[in-house]
Write an enzyme that holds these catalytic residues in place. Structure first.
Site, PDB file in Angstrom:
ATOM      1  N   GLY A  15       0.837  -1.201   0.000  1.00  0.00           N
ATOM      2  CA  GLY A  15       0.000   0.000   0.000  1.00  0.00           C
ATOM      3  C   GLY A  15       0.873   1.253   0.000  1.00  0.00           C
ATOM      4  O   GLY A  15       1.852   1.314   0.735  1.00  0.00           O
ATOM      5  N   ARG A  76       1.240  -5.296  -5.122  1.00  0.00           N
ATOM      6  CA  ARG A  76       1.391  -6.446  -4.223  1.00  0.00           C
ATOM      7  C   ARG A  76       1.587  -7.642  -5.149  1.00  0.00           C
ATOM      8  O   ARG A  76       0.650  -8.101  -5.770  1.00  0.00           O
ATOM      9  CB  ARG A  76       0.149  -6.616  -3.347  1.00  0.00           C
ATOM     10  CG  ARG A  76      -0.031  -5.461  -2.376  1.00  0.00           C
ATOM     11  CD  ARG A  76      -1.118  -5.767  -1.338  1.00  0.00           C
ATOM     12  NE  ARG A  76      -1.108  -4.755  -0.297  1.00  0.00           N
ATOM     13  CZ  ARG A  76      -2.042  -3.824  -0.139  1.00  0.00           C
ATOM     14  NH1 ARG A  76      -3.062  -3.769  -0.963  1.00  0.00           N
ATOM     15  NH2 ARG A  76      -1.957  -2.942   0.834  1.00  0.00           N
ATOM     16  N   ASP A 107       5.273  -4.729   6.080  1.00  0.00           N
ATOM     17  CA  ASP A 107       5.835  -6.030   6.478  1.00  0.00           C
ATOM     18  C   ASP A 107       5.797  -7.084   5.378  1.00  0.00           C
ATOM     19  O   ASP A 107       6.724  -7.897   5.264  1.00  0.00           O
ATOM     20  CB  ASP A 107       5.196  -6.534   7.779  1.00  0.00           C
ATOM     21  CG  ASP A 107       3.686  -6.561   7.721  1.00  0.00           C
ATOM     22  OD1 ASP A 107       3.117  -6.165   6.682  1.00  0.00           O
ATOM     23  OD2 ASP A 107       3.070  -6.977   8.710  1.00  0.00           O
ATOM     24  N   SER A 109       6.203  -6.544   2.195  1.00  0.00           N
ATOM     25  CA  SER A 109       7.313  -6.200   1.295  1.00  0.00           C
ATOM     26  C   SER A 109       8.637  -6.611   1.928  1.00  0.00           C
ATOM     27  O   SER A 109       9.551  -7.076   1.242  1.00  0.00           O
ATOM     28  CB  SER A 109       7.338  -4.698   1.026  1.00  0.00           C
ATOM     29  OG  SER A 109       6.043  -4.239   0.735  1.00  0.00           O
ATOM     30  N   THR A 130       4.172   2.943   5.440  1.00  0.00           N
ATOM     31  CA  THR A 130       2.750   2.572   5.576  1.00  0.00           C
ATOM     32  C   THR A 130       2.097   3.582   6.510  1.00  0.00           C
ATOM     33  O   THR A 130       2.729   4.024   7.470  1.00  0.00           O
ATOM     34  CB  THR A 130       2.555   1.144   6.145  1.00  0.00           C
ATOM     35  OG1 THR A 130       1.201   1.012   6.622  1.00  0.00           O
ATOM     36  CG2 THR A 130       3.487   0.839   7.308  1.00  0.00           C
ATOM     37  N   ASP A 132      -0.200   2.932   8.519  1.00  0.00           N
ATOM     38  CA  ASP A 132      -0.733   2.259   9.718  1.00  0.00           C
ATOM     39  C   ASP A 132       0.165   2.343  10.956  1.00  0.00           C
ATOM     40  O   ASP A 132      -0.291   2.084  12.064  1.00  0.00           O
ATOM     41  CB  ASP A 132      -0.994   0.782   9.416  1.00  0.00           C
ATOM     42  CG  ASP A 132      -2.191   0.590   8.508  1.00  0.00           C
ATOM     43  OD1 ASP A 132      -2.867   1.581   8.215  1.00  0.00           O
ATOM     44  OD2 ASP A 132      -2.437  -0.553   8.094  1.00  0.00           O
ATOM     45  N   ASP A 134       2.395   0.265  11.856  1.00  0.00           N
ATOM     46  CA  ASP A 134       2.355  -1.052  12.524  1.00  0.00           C
ATOM     47  C   ASP A 134       3.656  -1.828  12.351  1.00  0.00           C
ATOM     48  O   ASP A 134       3.640  -3.055  12.330  1.00  0.00           O
ATOM     49  CB  ASP A 134       1.169  -1.873  11.984  1.00  0.00           C
ATOM     50  CG  ASP A 134       1.227  -2.072  10.473  1.00  0.00           C
ATOM     51  OD1 ASP A 134       2.054  -1.417   9.816  1.00  0.00           O
ATOM     52  OD2 ASP A 134       0.444  -2.874   9.957  1.00  0.00           O
ATOM     53  N   ARG A 176      -5.727  -1.782   9.630  1.00  0.00           N
ATOM     54  CA  ARG A 176      -6.240  -3.142   9.458  1.00  0.00           C
ATOM     55  C   ARG A 176      -6.072  -3.966  10.730  1.00  0.00           C
ATOM     56  O   ARG A 176      -6.974  -4.664  11.154  1.00  0.00           O
ATOM     57  CB  ARG A 176      -5.461  -3.775   8.309  1.00  0.00           C
ATOM     58  CG  ARG A 176      -6.122  -4.924   7.652  1.00  0.00           C
ATOM     59  CD  ARG A 176      -5.363  -5.373   6.433  1.00  0.00           C
ATOM     60  NE  ARG A 176      -3.978  -4.920   6.410  1.00  0.00           N
ATOM     61  CZ  ARG A 176      -3.277  -4.761   5.307  1.00  0.00           C
ATOM     62  NH1 ARG A 176      -3.833  -4.965   4.148  1.00  0.00           N
ATOM     63  NH2 ARG A 176      -2.017  -4.377   5.359  1.00  0.00           N
ATOM     64  N   LYS A 218     -23.856  16.566  26.596  1.00  0.00           N
ATOM     65  CA  LYS A 218     -23.304  16.621  25.237  1.00  0.00           C
ATOM     66  C   LYS A 218     -24.422  16.414  24.217  1.00  0.00           C
ATOM     67  O   LYS A 218     -25.249  15.514  24.376  1.00  0.00           O
ATOM     68  CB  LYS A 218     -22.231  15.542  25.054  1.00  0.00           C
ATOM     69  CG  LYS A 218     -20.990  15.827  25.870  1.00  0.00           C
ATOM     70  CD  LYS A 218     -19.888  14.843  25.562  1.00  0.00           C
ATOM     71  CE  LYS A 218     -18.735  15.086  26.527  1.00  0.00           C
ATOM     72  NZ  LYS A 218     -17.672  14.105  26.409  1.00  0.00           N
ATOM     73  N   ARG A 252     -25.028   8.630  12.291  1.00  0.00           N
ATOM     74  CA  ARG A 252     -24.512   8.580  10.914  1.00  0.00           C
ATOM     75  C   ARG A 252     -23.149   7.891  10.920  1.00  0.00           C
ATOM     76  O   ARG A 252     -22.445   7.893  11.931  1.00  0.00           O
ATOM     77  CB  ARG A 252     -24.346   9.985  10.331  1.00  0.00           C
ATOM     78  CG  ARG A 252     -25.627  10.744  10.100  1.00  0.00           C
ATOM     79  CD  ARG A 252     -26.442  10.115   8.958  1.00  0.00           C
ATOM     80  NE  ARG A 252     -27.622  10.902   8.660  1.00  0.00           N
ATOM     81  CZ  ARG A 252     -28.799  10.787   9.289  1.00  0.00           C
ATOM     82  NH1 ARG A 252     -28.942   9.938  10.283  1.00  0.00           N
ATOM     83  NH2 ARG A 252     -29.823  11.545   8.934  1.00  0.00           N
TER      84      ARG A 252
HETATM   85  O1  F6P Z   1      -1.687  -1.121   5.037  1.00  0.00           O
HETATM   86  C1  F6P Z   1      -2.240   0.134   4.911  1.00  0.00           C
HETATM   87  C2  F6P Z   1      -3.707   0.065   4.618  1.00  0.00           C
HETATM   88  O2  F6P Z   1      -4.046   1.374   4.423  1.00  0.00           O
HETATM   89  C3  F6P Z   1      -4.613  -0.586   5.664  1.00  0.00           C
HETATM   90  O3  F6P Z   1      -4.921   0.203   6.756  1.00  0.00           O
HETATM   91  C4  F6P Z   1      -5.812  -0.939   4.844  1.00  0.00           C
HETATM   92  O4  F6P Z   1      -6.532  -1.980   5.417  1.00  0.00           O
HETATM   93  C5  F6P Z   1      -5.197  -1.371   3.563  1.00  0.00           C
HETATM   94  O5  F6P Z   1      -3.997  -0.638   3.439  1.00  0.00           O
HETATM   95  C6  F6P Z   1      -6.064  -1.219   2.351  1.00  0.00           C
HETATM   96  O6  F6P Z   1      -5.283  -1.488   1.251  1.00  0.00           O
HETATM   97  P1  F6P Z   1      -5.725  -1.738  -0.242  1.00  0.00           P
HETATM   98  O7  F6P Z   1      -6.992  -1.029  -0.467  1.00  0.00           O
HETATM   99  O8  F6P Z   1      -4.587  -1.210  -1.036  1.00  0.00           O
HETATM  100  O9  F6P Z   1      -5.854  -3.195  -0.389  1.00  0.00           O
END
Ligand code: F6P
Length: 328
Positions: A15, A76, A107, A109, A130, A132, A134, A176, A218, A252
């Site tokens: 990503g 990917r 990770d 990659s 990334t 994320d 992570d 994710r 609130k 919403r």
């Molecule tokens: O790994 C980054 C990320 O943005 C995740 O948070 C998300 O789940 C995923 O990529 C979505 O990736 P794609 O739409 O490219 O499969």
């Protein structure tokens, strides 16, 4: 610096994230600075297998430090997961005389890079890219800071309409497997609750908490939900549950989606990308391999790729507590 390597390559994989271009620029320019030839590989490992790469000089990366996405494109690659695909990729780099590879990605990659190193004794170096955040071995991955700013901007805008209509908004953000984006933007955006995969609040506690906030005066609320949160099957199921159990609320849902991965990188991400690019190339030139460069205590450090992949990034418990206190 021993400098036995004469040709390096760089690719972006998985990503995309803001700051990848700034990192490509940094790799190319560091190579130019040290008199090394640098190849840009297109479409990640896919391009490596197909020999889709070209020489990049210092000028070829002009005007990209401020651009989102990746000029090298990303993919990917399923083929790279096969031995046959990796052998083809090795033949391609060997024929071009490339002696080392900088992989900018996450990770998945890095796993590819590690296997490639083990099979062909080919020097590789990872740069964590990334949104994320992570990846173990760095306090910040490339693009995380930019994504936080993008999300906070979106939450602020949603808050305007939420408060005009006295509504409750569930806002889904990326992440994710981890809740770093949710936790940070939830605090910065003044969220009532933050739902992350690392902590299962449970539907009943969520309803109790929303009830309490209503009775405390609130009129509108924001709940930030990480994509990987397990509390409901998905954010729409959460909405259903709250609709059924909290009649006073007009609920919403807003799923921010891929806009979080785009946009010009923040100042922080540009500086981080530049530092990581320099460190990655210079580490390869020093004869190091199979590491990831990362930011730890504001210093560029190397973490073995294996640890970066397997290690778990911990959620900051102090942030969780701050979030609880702030939603009083
Ligand atoms: O790994 C980054 C990320 O943005 C995740 O948070 C998300 O789940 C995923 O990529 C979505 O990736 P794609 O739409 O490219 O499969």
């Amino acid at each position: 610096m021993p400098n036995r390597i004469k040709k390096l390559a760089v690719l972006t994989s998985g990503g995309d994230s803001p700051g990848m271009n700034a990192a490509v620029r940094a790799v190319v320019r560091t190579c130019a600075y040290h008199g090394i030839e640098c190849y840009g590989v297109y479409r990640g490992y896919e391009g490596m297998i197909d020999g889709d790469f070209q020489i990049m000089d210092a000028r070829s990366v002009k005007g990209i430090i401020n651009k989102g996405g990746t000029i090298l494109k990303s993919a990917r690659s399923k083929r790279f997961r096969t031995k046959e695909g990796r052998e083809k990729a090795f033949q391609q780099v060997k024929e071009a005389g490339i002696e080392g590879l900088v992989v900018i990605g996450g990770d998945g990659s890095f796993t590819g890079a590690m296997i490639f190193n083990q099979e062909f004794d080919f020097p590789v170096m990872g740069i964590p890219g990334t949104i994320d955040n992570d990846i173990f071995g760095t306090s910040h991955t490339l693009g995380f800071d930019t994504a936080l700013n993008t999300v906070v901007d979106a939450i602020d805008k949603i808050r305007d309409t939420a408060s005009s209509h006295n509504r409750l908004f569930f806002i889904e953000v990326m992440g994710r497997d981890v809740g770093h984006i949710a936790l940070n933007t939830g605090i910065a955006g003044g969220a009532e609750e933050i739902l992350i995969p690392e902590e299962d609040l449970g539907l009943d506690r969520l309803v109790d908490s929303l009830n309490r906030s209503r009775t405390s005066g609130k009129t509108s609320s924001i709940v930030v939900v990480a994509e990987g949160d397990k509390i409901g099957k998905n954010i729409f199921e959460l909405k259903e549950y709250v609709d059924q159990n909290l009649e006073d609320y007009d609920v919403r849902v807003s799923v921010l989606g891929h806009m979080q991965r785009g946009g010009a990188p923040s100042c922080f991400d540009r500086v981080l990308a530049s530092r990581m690019g320099v460190k990655a190339v210079e580490s390869l030139l020093e004869g190091k391999t199979t590491y990831m460069v990362g930011l730890l205590n504001n210093k560029m450090e190397l973490t073995p790729l294996d640890n970066a992949i397997k290690g778990k990034t911990k959620i900051n418990l102090e942030l969780l507590r701050v979030s609880d206190i702030m939603s009083t």
